[in-house]
Design an enzyme around this catalytic site. Structure first.
Site, PDB file in Angstrom:
ATOM      1  N   LYS A   1       0.830  -1.209   0.000  1.00  0.00           N
ATOM      2  CA  LYS A   1       0.000   0.000   0.000  1.00  0.00           C
ATOM      3  C   LYS A   1       0.864   1.257   0.000  1.00  0.00           C
ATOM      4  CE  LYS A   1      -2.438  -0.620   3.787  1.00  0.00           C
ATOM      5  NZ  LYS A   1      -1.758  -1.829   4.311  1.00  0.00           N
TER       6      LYS A   1
ATOM      7  N   ARG B   1      -9.366   1.088   9.366  1.00  0.00           N
ATOM      8  CA  ARG B   1      -8.850  -0.241   9.684  1.00  0.00           C
ATOM      9  C   ARG B   1      -9.840  -1.040  10.532  1.00  0.00           C
ATOM     10  NH1 ARG B   1      -3.070   0.890   9.253  1.00  0.00           N
ATOM     11  NH2 ARG B   1      -1.774  -0.927   9.638  1.00  0.00           N
TER      12      ARG B   1
ATOM     13  N   ARG C   1      11.908  -5.722   4.973  1.00  0.00           N
ATOM     14  CA  ARG C   1      11.605  -4.309   4.732  1.00  0.00           C
ATOM     15  C   ARG C   1      12.547  -3.405   5.523  1.00  0.00           C
ATOM     16  NH1 ARG C   1       5.550  -1.989   4.757  1.00  0.00           N
ATOM     17  NH2 ARG C   1       5.624  -1.989   7.022  1.00  0.00           N
TER      18      ARG C   1
ATOM     19  N   ARG D   1      11.676  -1.279  11.224  1.00  0.00           N
ATOM     20  CA  ARG D   1      10.680  -0.761  12.170  1.00  0.00           C
ATOM     21  C   ARG D   1      10.445  -1.783  13.272  1.00  0.00           C
ATOM     22  NH1 ARG D   1       5.838   0.834   8.185  1.00  0.00           N
ATOM     23  NH2 ARG D   1       4.704  -0.222   9.846  1.00  0.00           N
TER      24      ARG D   1
ATOM     25  N   ARG E   1       0.321  -8.414  13.850  1.00  0.00           N
ATOM     26  CA  ARG E   1      -0.329  -7.442  12.954  1.00  0.00           C
ATOM     27  C   ARG E   1      -1.222  -8.153  11.938  1.00  0.00           C
ATOM     28  NH1 ARG E   1       4.315  -4.279  10.433  1.00  0.00           N
ATOM     29  NH2 ARG E   1       2.731  -2.912   9.568  1.00  0.00           N
TER      30      ARG E   1
END
Ligand code: AMP
Length: 220
Positions: A16, A91, A130, A163, A174
């Site tokens: 996204k 969300r 990532r 992160r 998550r």
């Protein structure tokens, strides 16, 4: 050209953010990514950041009442008059309802929802690699989208970090949160006839092309 009030939907790691940045370049509409907004608030140690940090570190959602006001204010701003791109909001069903209510107040509605579909296994593979730019949140991947120089952002030269919420146990949390709280929005928006689903497990450039095609059709 008609107004485009766009929501990007999909699990964490579906792309996204990457797609949102590209669409942002094309469409020249304000791009509101709640994850980036919240991370900025944590960094700046604002009241918003202080109330969000513990939830974020644990891979939980921040409470609806914390985030809804943040987005409502932006949508109501002059820059968002011709539309906006939302990434990471709504969300939960109450957030989606709050968004509809805010837009209805302004005589507007969500015009298109793009669901970027990716399997859980692919999410784990992607988020594990990532790397995120510390200053501005620009996103890279050690394997699929490496920076020119390892550990350094191509755009602003700041360090690339993992992160806290991209650590493996938090990624699993998550994903569980996504399935439980956010996935119901797929039928919420499908029921309104505004959901378009794209296969996000492909080359990002192909995904971008498909999204551009959908948006060109939606806006003409
Ligand atoms: P993201 O970068 O979109 O994956 O967001 C990172 C974290 O910020 C999430 O795991 C949540 O803790 C928090 N967050 C972002 N957007 C929302 C939202 N709309 N509602 C609640 N929490 C959010």
């Amino acid at each position: 050209m008609s107004e485009l009030n766009l929501v990007l939907l999909g699990p964490p790691g579906s792309g996204k953010g990457t797609q949102g940045e590209r669409l942002n370049d094309d469409l020249r509409l304000p791009y509101y990514a709640t994850g980036d907004i919240l991370r900025g608030a944590v960094r700046d140690e604002t009241e918003l950041g202080k109330s969000a940090k513990a939830f974020m570190d644990a891979g939980d959602l921040v409470p609806d009442e914390v985030i809804v006001g943040v987005i409502a204010e932006r949508i109501d701003s002059e820059e968002a008059r011709d539309g906006f791109i939302l990434d990471g909001f709504p969300r939960t069903t109450p957030q989606a309802e709050a968004l509809d209510a805010k837009l209805a107040e302004l005589g507007r509605e969500v015009t298109t929802v793009l669901l970027i579909d990716v399997s859980d296994d692919e999410v784990v593979r992607r988020l594990g690699g990532r790397r995120t730019c510390e200053a501005e949140g620009h996103v890279y991947h050690v394997e699929f989208n490496p920076p020119k120089q390892e550990g350094v952002c191509d755009i602003d030269g700041s360090p690339l970090i993992v992160r806290d919420d991209d650590k493996p146990e938090v990624i699993r949390k998550r994903l569980a949160t996504y399935h439980e709280k956010t996935e119901p929005l797929v039928s919420y928006y499908d029921g309104k006839g505004i959901l378009r689903r794209v296969d996000g497990a492909r080359d990002p450039a192909e995904v971008t092309e498909e999204l551009r095609g959908i948006l060109d059709a939606a806006r003409s």
